[in-house]
Design an enzyme around this catalytic site. Structure first.
Site, PDB file in Angstrom:
ATOM      1  N   GLY A  89       0.912  -1.130  -0.019  1.00  0.00           N
ATOM      2  CA  GLY A  89       0.056  -0.104  -0.193  1.00  0.00           C
ATOM      3  C   GLY A  89       0.829   1.274   0.003  1.00  0.00           C
ATOM      4  O   GLY A  89       0.608   2.264  -0.835  1.00  0.00           O
ATOM      5  N   GLU A 122      10.108   3.811   6.339  1.00  0.00           N
ATOM      6  CA  GLU A 122      10.159   2.380   6.067  1.00  0.00           C
ATOM      7  C   GLU A 122      11.737   1.900   6.701  1.00  0.00           C
ATOM      8  O   GLU A 122      12.509   2.477   6.125  1.00  0.00           O
ATOM      9  CB  GLU A 122       9.847   1.880   4.698  1.00  0.00           C
ATOM     10  CG  GLU A 122      10.307   0.546   4.437  1.00  0.00           C
ATOM     11  CD  GLU A 122       9.395  -0.304   5.289  1.00  0.00           C
ATOM     12  OE1 GLU A 122       8.133  -0.535   5.186  1.00  0.00           O
ATOM     13  OE2 GLU A 122       9.825  -1.250   6.157  1.00  0.00           O
ATOM     14  N   GLN A 153       4.688 -10.909  -0.800  1.00  0.00           N
ATOM     15  CA  GLN A 153       4.370 -11.880   0.115  1.00  0.00           C
ATOM     16  C   GLN A 153       3.474 -12.853  -0.495  1.00  0.00           C
ATOM     17  O   GLN A 153       3.740 -14.251   0.033  1.00  0.00           O
ATOM     18  CB  GLN A 153       3.719 -11.283   1.550  1.00  0.00           C
ATOM     19  CG  GLN A 153       4.558 -10.252   2.171  1.00  0.00           C
ATOM     20  CD  GLN A 153       3.760  -9.477   3.247  1.00  0.00           C
ATOM     21  OE1 GLN A 153       2.892  -9.904   3.666  1.00  0.00           O
ATOM     22  NE2 GLN A 153       4.062  -8.259   3.097  1.00  0.00           N
ATOM     23  N   VAL A 184       8.489   4.604  12.662  1.00  0.00           N
ATOM     24  CA  VAL A 184       7.522   5.368  12.981  1.00  0.00           C
ATOM     25  C   VAL A 184       7.297   4.793  14.631  1.00  0.00           C
ATOM     26  O   VAL A 184       7.002   3.649  14.802  1.00  0.00           O
ATOM     27  CB  VAL A 184       6.236   5.550  12.486  1.00  0.00           C
ATOM     28  CG1 VAL A 184       5.644   6.490  13.013  1.00  0.00           C
ATOM     29  CG2 VAL A 184       6.479   5.910  11.132  1.00  0.00           C
ATOM     30  N   CYS A 219      -4.616 -12.431   4.150  1.00  0.00           N
ATOM     31  CA  CYS A 219      -4.713 -13.638   3.346  1.00  0.00           C
ATOM     32  C   CYS A 219      -5.312 -14.720   3.994  1.00  0.00           C
ATOM     33  O   CYS A 219      -4.616 -15.801   4.063  1.00  0.00           O
ATOM     34  CB  CYS A 219      -3.648 -14.010   2.325  1.00  0.00           C
ATOM     35  SG  CYS A 219      -3.974 -14.897   0.922  1.00  0.00           S
ATOM     36  N   ASP A 258      -3.521  -3.559   5.217  1.00  0.00           N
ATOM     37  CA  ASP A 258      -3.808  -4.600   6.432  1.00  0.00           C
ATOM     38  C   ASP A 258      -3.940  -3.601   7.658  1.00  0.00           C
ATOM     39  O   ASP A 258      -4.699  -4.127   8.609  1.00  0.00           O
ATOM     40  CB  ASP A 258      -2.571  -5.301   6.372  1.00  0.00           C
ATOM     41  CG  ASP A 258      -2.640  -6.287   5.301  1.00  0.00           C
ATOM     42  OD1 ASP A 258      -3.411  -6.488   4.590  1.00  0.00           O
ATOM     43  OD2 ASP A 258      -1.440  -7.174   5.068  1.00  0.00           O
ATOM     44  N   LYS A 279      -7.923  -8.903   4.380  1.00  0.00           N
ATOM     45  CA  LYS A 279      -6.518  -8.199   4.308  1.00  0.00           C
ATOM     46  C   LYS A 279      -5.939  -8.893   3.109  1.00  0.00           C
ATOM     47  O   LYS A 279      -5.352 -10.049   3.428  1.00  0.00           O
ATOM     48  CB  LYS A 279      -5.948  -8.236   5.493  1.00  0.00           C
ATOM     49  CG  LYS A 279      -6.829  -7.447   6.598  1.00  0.00           C
ATOM     50  CD  LYS A 279      -6.177  -7.394   7.885  1.00  0.00           C
ATOM     51  CE  LYS A 279      -6.842  -6.804   9.106  1.00  0.00           C
ATOM     52  NZ  LYS A 279      -7.379  -5.576   8.918  1.00  0.00           N
ATOM     53  N   THR A 280      -5.514  -8.265   1.834  1.00  0.00           N
ATOM     54  CA  THR A 280      -5.009  -8.860   0.690  1.00  0.00           C
ATOM     55  C   THR A 280      -4.507  -7.821  -0.067  1.00  0.00           C
ATOM     56  O   THR A 280      -4.856  -6.696  -0.127  1.00  0.00           O
ATOM     57  CB  THR A 280      -5.738  -9.799   0.167  1.00  0.00           C
ATOM     58  OG1 THR A 280      -6.734  -8.999  -0.724  1.00  0.00           O
ATOM     59  CG2 THR A 280      -6.681 -10.906   0.596  1.00  0.00           C
ATOM     60  N   ALA A 281      -3.161  -8.045  -0.664  1.00  0.00           N
ATOM     61  CA  ALA A 281      -2.811  -7.102  -1.699  1.00  0.00           C
ATOM     62  C   ALA A 281      -3.792  -6.921  -2.734  1.00  0.00           C
ATOM     63  O   ALA A 281      -3.695  -5.861  -3.445  1.00  0.00           O
ATOM     64  CB  ALA A 281      -1.401  -8.013  -2.144  1.00  0.00           C
ATOM     65  N   CYS A 321      -8.589 -13.652  -3.261  1.00  0.00           N
ATOM     66  CA  CYS A 321      -7.752 -14.736  -2.745  1.00  0.00           C
ATOM     67  C   CYS A 321      -7.708 -16.145  -3.510  1.00  0.00           C
ATOM     68  O   CYS A 321      -8.578 -16.452  -3.758  1.00  0.00           O
ATOM     69  CB  CYS A 321      -8.298 -15.114  -1.282  1.00  0.00           C
ATOM     70  SG  CYS A 321      -7.377 -16.241  -0.569  1.00  0.00           S
TER      71      CYS A 321
HETATM   72  C1  FAD Z   1       1.798 -16.195   3.227  1.00  0.00           C
HETATM   73  C2  FAD Z   1       1.121 -15.162   2.654  1.00  0.00           C
HETATM   74  C3  FAD Z   1       0.247 -15.363   1.303  1.00  0.00           C
HETATM   75  C4  FAD Z   1      -0.299 -14.191   0.969  1.00  0.00           C
HETATM   76  N1  FAD Z   1      -1.247 -14.509  -0.380  1.00  0.00           N
HETATM   77  C5  FAD Z   1      -1.683 -13.342  -0.731  1.00  0.00           C
HETATM   78  C6  FAD Z   1      -2.573 -13.600  -2.052  1.00  0.00           C
HETATM   79  O1  FAD Z   1      -2.333 -14.791  -2.805  1.00  0.00           O
HETATM   80  N2  FAD Z   1      -2.933 -12.458  -2.723  1.00  0.00           N
HETATM   81  C7  FAD Z   1      -3.118 -11.239  -1.988  1.00  0.00           C
HETATM   82  O2  FAD Z   1      -3.819 -10.591  -2.536  1.00  0.00           O
HETATM   83  N3  FAD Z   1      -2.603 -11.175  -0.729  1.00  0.00           N
HETATM   84  C8  FAD Z   1      -1.889 -11.994  -0.322  1.00  0.00           C
HETATM   85  N4  FAD Z   1      -1.162 -11.779   0.875  1.00  0.00           N
HETATM   86  C9  FAD Z   1      -1.506 -10.704   1.758  1.00  0.00           C
HETATM   87  C10 FAD Z   1      -0.644  -9.503   1.162  1.00  0.00           C
HETATM   88  O3  FAD Z   1       0.720  -9.541   1.095  1.00  0.00           O
HETATM   89  C11 FAD Z   1      -1.144  -8.221   2.165  1.00  0.00           C
HETATM   90  O4  FAD Z   1      -2.392  -8.303   2.318  1.00  0.00           O
HETATM   91  C12 FAD Z   1      -0.485  -6.973   1.426  1.00  0.00           C
HETATM   92  O5  FAD Z   1       1.083  -7.126   1.434  1.00  0.00           O
HETATM   93  C13 FAD Z   1      -0.799  -5.620   2.436  1.00  0.00           C
HETATM   94  O6  FAD Z   1      -0.152  -4.593   2.211  1.00  0.00           O
HETATM   95  P1  FAD Z   1       0.270  -3.405   3.125  1.00  0.00           P
HETATM   96  O7  FAD Z   1       0.982  -2.325   2.381  1.00  0.00           O
HETATM   97  O8  FAD Z   1      -1.107  -3.243   3.879  1.00  0.00           O
HETATM   98  O9  FAD Z   1       1.107  -4.049   4.163  1.00  0.00           O
HETATM   99  P2  FAD Z   1       2.658  -4.655   3.819  1.00  0.00           P
HETATM  100  O10 FAD Z   1       2.745  -4.987   2.526  1.00  0.00           O
HETATM  101  O11 FAD Z   1       2.913  -5.864   4.957  1.00  0.00           O
HETATM  102  O12 FAD Z   1       3.825  -3.373   4.324  1.00  0.00           O
HETATM  103  C14 FAD Z   1       3.618  -2.858   5.552  1.00  0.00           C
HETATM  104  C15 FAD Z   1       5.188  -2.030   5.747  1.00  0.00           C
HETATM  105  O13 FAD Z   1       5.094  -1.440   6.842  1.00  0.00           O
HETATM  106  C16 FAD Z   1       6.311  -1.351   7.411  1.00  0.00           C
HETATM  107  N5  FAD Z   1       6.220  -1.032   8.784  1.00  0.00           N
HETATM  108  C17 FAD Z   1       5.591  -1.943   9.937  1.00  0.00           C
HETATM  109  N6  FAD Z   1       5.821  -1.142  11.124  1.00  0.00           N
HETATM  110  C18 FAD Z   1       6.348   0.209  10.767  1.00  0.00           C
HETATM  111  C19 FAD Z   1       6.879   1.246  11.590  1.00  0.00           C
HETATM  112  N7  FAD Z   1       6.567   1.239  12.841  1.00  0.00           N
HETATM  113  N8  FAD Z   1       7.634   2.493  10.721  1.00  0.00           N
HETATM  114  C20 FAD Z   1       7.595   2.156   9.602  1.00  0.00           C
HETATM  115  N9  FAD Z   1       7.357   1.127   8.832  1.00  0.00           N
HETATM  116  C21 FAD Z   1       6.594  -0.052   9.485  1.00  0.00           C
HETATM  117  C22 FAD Z   1       7.074  -2.590   7.322  1.00  0.00           C
HETATM  118  O14 FAD Z   1       8.146  -2.870   7.154  1.00  0.00           O
HETATM  119  C23 FAD Z   1       6.316  -3.193   5.935  1.00  0.00           C
HETATM  120  O15 FAD Z   1       7.201  -2.709   4.946  1.00  0.00           O
HETATM  121  C24 FAD Z   1      -0.689 -13.021   1.638  1.00  0.00           C
HETATM  122  C25 FAD Z   1       0.205 -12.781   2.667  1.00  0.00           C
HETATM  123  C26 FAD Z   1       1.064 -13.597   3.087  1.00  0.00           C
HETATM  124  C27 FAD Z   1       1.964 -13.690   4.525  1.00  0.00           C
END
Ligand code: FAD
Ligand code: NAG
Ligand code: NAG
Ligand code: NAG
Ligand code: NAG
Length: 450
Positions: free
Chosen positions: A54, A75, A83, A118, A201, A336, A344-346, A379
């Site tokens: 995101g 970050e 993932q 943060v 996911c 997420d 919660k998914t990508a 998913c």
């Molecule tokens: C095994 C597995 C399988 C999956 N399969 C699928 C699938 O098939 N299809 C699908 O759509 N999704 C899937 N997902 C889910 C998908 O990966 C997540 O929903 C997606 O990455 C969410 O994006 P996000 O930006 O919300 O969080 P993330 O991509 O997790 O990014 C969060 C970021 O915030 C950073 N962060 C955390 N705390 C702090 C802080 N205090 N200060 C600064 N930075 C910080 C972290 O380092 C990280 O880089 C899967 C996930 C896993 C683990």
């Protein structure tokens, strides 16, 4: 340049200019903040927290709106992971390295990368605090901090991962151990768990089971394995159409599903897993395992717990249609870490990024946000080495399918979508801010057949 000049050039607008919705009284009267130091920049028009799916997608979109020099991402991690690939890593299908890229290569060029965590949010002062006790101010804040894994909430973990026969596809550190445990499998129980918390996911914990079943069949060991999915949930999947299809597969492949049971302890030295029965408080059961796959309890990142931007459970409190914060109109959430009531998914992040881009732009132009997120999430349920059920649905748990075919059928084409096409779409379109979910494709696909 005089000291006074330097100070003046660092003026930043603190508040007072946002469009208020009725009931939004939070913003104080017009006021100015004078930055004390100008050496390291401490003000950005748009500040993004988190460089995951995101955060990077929104940085790219915000760069196009306000120019790269006005955007920063906070970050700490040096590596960005795709993932969703982790379910396929190890099965011989993909390598862990294929899911990783250096963080610097995915942050849009010209956008500042603040390499820090943060540690606190102070939305009343339009600022966040970093690890080294410095503050960064913003005009608009986008929170994309993801969800945290809590292996430590299971007694005996994470130390237990030092033993063989146990793994978890949910973290880069333990993902390859799952594969090793599967290859070492001789005879006994193969147990797959699902925690008693929200997860990302929600399909992944069972995808791993289907792949293990397929692997054990391929290697002639299936008759020696008792495969069980012990889940905290009361159903196999939230959407009935896909749940029905999955239950058929589970029956055909002779997999055991046990509902309402939650992993609370692992005695890795003895290969024992302890479950509590959520319907009978205090009742526990111990199982010997030959292989254990743990899906860890998850929760909001620590910095969000008790933060002014979070709801009582610690999730960023946003409007479910516009993604604007419910009380701070210059704060937004994606992915997420939010309390959006969808899975919660990508894929959900992709759809949200398109909506949020429009919301922020309207707010910047002092207009009301109008574009509405419908809760789209997806998913791909990998049910075998080359088979996928592509579940796609919305806030009402109603199927919202892209392709004009019945996606609850296991399909090979969908496997290639998941394994080969989605990674391309992720790196080249979502992270670059050009993929806002499949809605336009869906409309086209369904139209063209009418
Ligand atoms: C095994 C597995 C399988 C999956 N399969 C699928 C699938 O098939 N299809 C699908 O759509 N999704 C899937 N997902 C889910 C998908 O990966 C997540 O929903 C997606 O990455 C969410 O994006 P996000 O930006 O919300 O969080 P993330 O991509 O997790 O990014 C969060 C970021 O915030 C950073 N962060 C955390 N705390 C702090 C802080 N205090 N200060 C600064 N930075 C910080 C972290 O380092 C990280 O880089 C899967 C996930 C896993 C683990
Ligand atoms: C604090 O950390 C940030 C990010 O790493 C850095 O840009 C800034 O210069 C640091 N400030 C001080 C005073 O050390
Ligand atoms: C932050 O804002 C609050 C409330 O508006 C104010 O009382 C406080 O002094 C501010 N803190 C800082 C460090 O500016
Ligand atoms: C976990 O799975 C096993 C094997 O299928 C089952 O017998 C047991 O009852 C389940 N555990 C709980 C706590 O329900
Ligand atoms: C995850 O687990 C399954 C089976 O347990 C395996 O087939 C898959 O390859 C694993 N992924 C990784 C990354 O180990």
């Amino acid at each position: 340049m005089s000291a006074v000049g330097a100070v003046f050039s660092c003026f930043c607008l603190r508040s007072g200019v946002w469009l208020l919705k009725p009931g939004m009284q939070k913003m104080s009267s017009f006021s100015l903040h004078t930055a004390a130091r100008c050496a390291a920049r401490d003000y950005y028009e748009v500040l993004v927290l988190g460089g995951g799916a995101g955060g990077i997608a929104m940085s790219a979109r915000m760069k196009r709106r306000v120019g790269a020099e006005n955007v920063a991402v906070v970050e700490p991690s040096k590596t960005h992971y795709y993932q969703p690939l982790w379910t396929l890593v190890g099965a011989g299908a993909k390598h862990l390295a294929a899911s990783a890229r250096p963080m610097g290569s995915v942050i849009p060029s010209g956008v500042a990368w603040i390499k820090s965590q943060v540690v606190a949010l102070d939305p009343d002062n339009n600022s966040v605090w970093l690890e080294n006790d410095t503050r960064v101010f913003y005009k608009y804040l986008i929170i994309a901090l993801g969800i945290s894994l809590h292996y430590e909430k299971i007694k005996g973990l994470p130390e237990g991962f030092n033993h063989p026969k146990i793994g978890s596809n949910y973290s880069a550190q333990t993902v390859e151990k799952t594969w090793r445990a599967l290859q070492d499998f001789k005879e006994g129980n193969a147990i797959f768990t699902f925690p008693n918390t929200p997860v990302k996911c929600a399909g992944a914990p069972q995808k791993i089971m289907y792949l293990s079943d397929a692997y054990l069949r391929k290697t002639g060991k299936r008759s020696k394995a008792n495969i069980m999915f012990n889940t905290s949930l009361g159903a196999i999947f939230a959407v009935k159409k896909y749940a029905d299809a999955l239950l058929e597969i589970i029956k055909d492949r002779n997999l055991a599903v046990n509902y309402k049971c939650n992993l609370i302890e692992v005695r890795a030295d003895k290969q024992e897993a302890v479950f509590e029965n959520l319907d009978k408080p205090g009742v526990t059961e111990v199982y010997q395992y030959e292989m254990l796959h743990v899906t860890p309890p998850m929760g909001p990142p620590a910095v969000l717990i008790n933060s002014p931007v979070s709801d009582a459970n610690g999730w960023v409190d946003v409007d479910k249609e516009t993604l604007q914060h419910k009380t701070y109109p210059n704060v937004f959430g994606i992915g997420d870490c939010t309390n959006l009531p969808t899975s919660k998914t990508a894929a959900a992040v992709a759809a949200q990024s398109g909506v949020l881009d429009k919301t922020v732009s309207l707010i910047m132009n002092k207009k009301f946000p109008v574009t509405k997120y419908d809760g789209y999430t997806s998913c791909p349920l990998v049910t075998g080495y080359n088979k996928v059920i592509l579940a796609e649905f919305d806030y009402n748990a109603q199927p919202l399918e892209t392709f004009p075919i019945d996606q609850s059928k296991e399909r090979r084409t969908m496997y290639h979508m998941k394994a080969d096409m989605m990674p391309l779409l992720y790196w080249n379109a979502l992270l670059k801010g050009y993929w806002g979910g499949p809605a336009p494709v869906r409309k086209l696909m369904h139209l063209s057949l009418k």
